[in-house]
Design an enzyme around this catalytic site. Structure first.
Site, PDB file in Angstrom:
ATOM      1  N   GLN A 225     -22.252  22.387  57.157  1.00  0.00           N
ATOM      2  CA  GLN A 225     -20.780  22.422  57.087  1.00  0.00           C
ATOM      3  C   GLN A 225     -20.289  23.005  55.749  1.00  0.00           C
ATOM      4  OE1 GLN A 225     -18.366  22.050  59.238  1.00  0.00           O
ATOM      5  NE2 GLN A 225     -19.736  21.564  60.936  1.00  0.00           N
ATOM      6  N   SER A 226     -21.077  23.896  55.177  1.00  0.00           N
ATOM      7  CA  SER A 226     -20.720  24.461  53.879  1.00  0.00           C
ATOM      8  C   SER A 226     -19.388  25.224  53.914  1.00  0.00           C
ATOM      9  CB  SER A 226     -21.833  25.410  53.428  1.00  0.00           C
ATOM     10  OG  SER A 226     -21.393  26.204  52.350  1.00  0.00           O
TER      11      SER A 226
END
Ligand code: PLP
Length: 325
Positions: free
Chosen positions: A73-74
């Protein structure tokens, strides 16, 4: 001070807004928010400021492909993929996580932006990143490697000038509080404070790392960035303030404090913060307020670094619903 190439695409200056309801609720200090969730570029966030300098450097080097790495989920990966699309680069993302996980949140946006995704793990990340870089080189794709979080002496410049922007807006809060992870944001703010004359306290709430280790990384980043700008600065022991009391269950593990902070800011200010970074930092800020660290004379500026698309990550939405219990 040396001028370093920058491509201007961020929506700057970002607004500074009072959080009057939160200030009333906590009954101690006055709270402000710097809206770097509104920097533009694919839902905004702190990586936009860094990318203004990183993209200029990639262009100067004649690169064709941006390569970077991060968690599934960067936010950094999502924003890098967006910058690649906008400025005509291909993009390879090396992501840590489970490829079978439902596509949602930032990962959905990575796909929409056309990034090529290579799956990796915490242990394999460095070697997978190197492999991806080497094979892109061999294929003539002219890769440009952007480090984790965009935190190198080029990316750090984004927040050196971010601090200048805050000062020029006329704000001199006694504290600045924000989430700190790869340290580029903090390094930039601290160096910017030295260069442009901000004397308040700059407090990073650590998201991943223990204090000593991160402080050392940040010190090195500040020194390297000062060298690249050809400026001399003197760092004192307490210039790099980090609180690591809020690491909870580890990176990306969302607990009660984060959920509470998300709810509080949504319901007092109509403001969304994210479960991984700003949620944890705001939880820390609220707790430190209750502990009396900030006084009635203090003005506390919460630097909102973005990350809001991960509110919609499948693994967090069911936790988010707990807020309504
Ligand atoms: C990357 C990120 C941070 C951490 O910034 P660093 O410069 O890596 O310390 C904080 N908040 C959000 C939302 C981020 O995406």
């Amino acid at each position: 001070m040396k001028q370093i190439p920058r491509i201007r695409f961020a929506h700057l200056p970002t607004p500074v807004e009072p959080m009057e309801n939160l200030s009333k609720l906590l009954q101690r200090s006055s709270f402000l928010v710097k809206r770097d969730d509104q920097t533009g570029l694919a839902f905004g966030g702190n990586k936009t400021r860094k990318l203004e300098f990183l993209i200029a450097e990639a262009k100067a080097q004649g690169a064709k492909t941006l390569i970077t790495a991060g968690a599934i989920q960067s936010n950094h990966c999502r924003q890098t993929a967006a910058a690649a699309a906008r400025f005509g680069f291909e993009c390879i993302l090396v992501l840590m996580g489970d490829p079978m996980e439902k596509v949602s949140g930032n990962l959905l946006l990575d796909h929409l932006l056309g990034a090529e995704i290579i799956w990796s793990s915490h242990e394999q990340l460095d070697s997978d990143l190197k492999k991806a870089y080497d094979s892109a080189s061999k294929e003539g794709r002219k890769p440009f490697l952007i480090p984790f979080g965009g935190s190198n002496p080029i990316g750090v410049l984004g927040y050196v000038y971010g601090m200048k922007e805050l000062i020029e807006q006329g704000h001199r809060p006694t504290w600045i509080v924000f989430p700190t992870a790869s340290g580029g944001t903090q390094a930039g703010l601290v160096l910017g404070a030295k260069l442009f004359g901000y004397r308040g306290r700059i407090l990073g709430i650590s998201i991943i790392e223990k204090r000593e280790l991160l402080a050392e990384q940040i010190r090195k980043l500040i020194e390297a960035t000062a060298d690249s700008l050809e400026v001399k600065i003197k760092l004192e022991e307490d210039d790099i303030l980090i609180n690591d009391d809020y690491l909870g269950g580890g990176y990306g593990v969302v607990g009660e404090p984060e959920l509470e902070a998300i709810q509080k800011l949504a319901r007092t200010e109509g403001l969304f913060i994210d479960p991984v970074y700003t949620g944890r930092a705001a939880a820390g800020m609220i707790d430190l307020t209750r502990k009396g660290i900030f006084t009635h004379d203090d003005s506390v500026l919460f630097w909102h670094t973005g990350g809001t698309p991960s509110i919609f990550a499948d693994k967090y939405t069911h936790l988010m619903l707990k807020i309504f219990d």
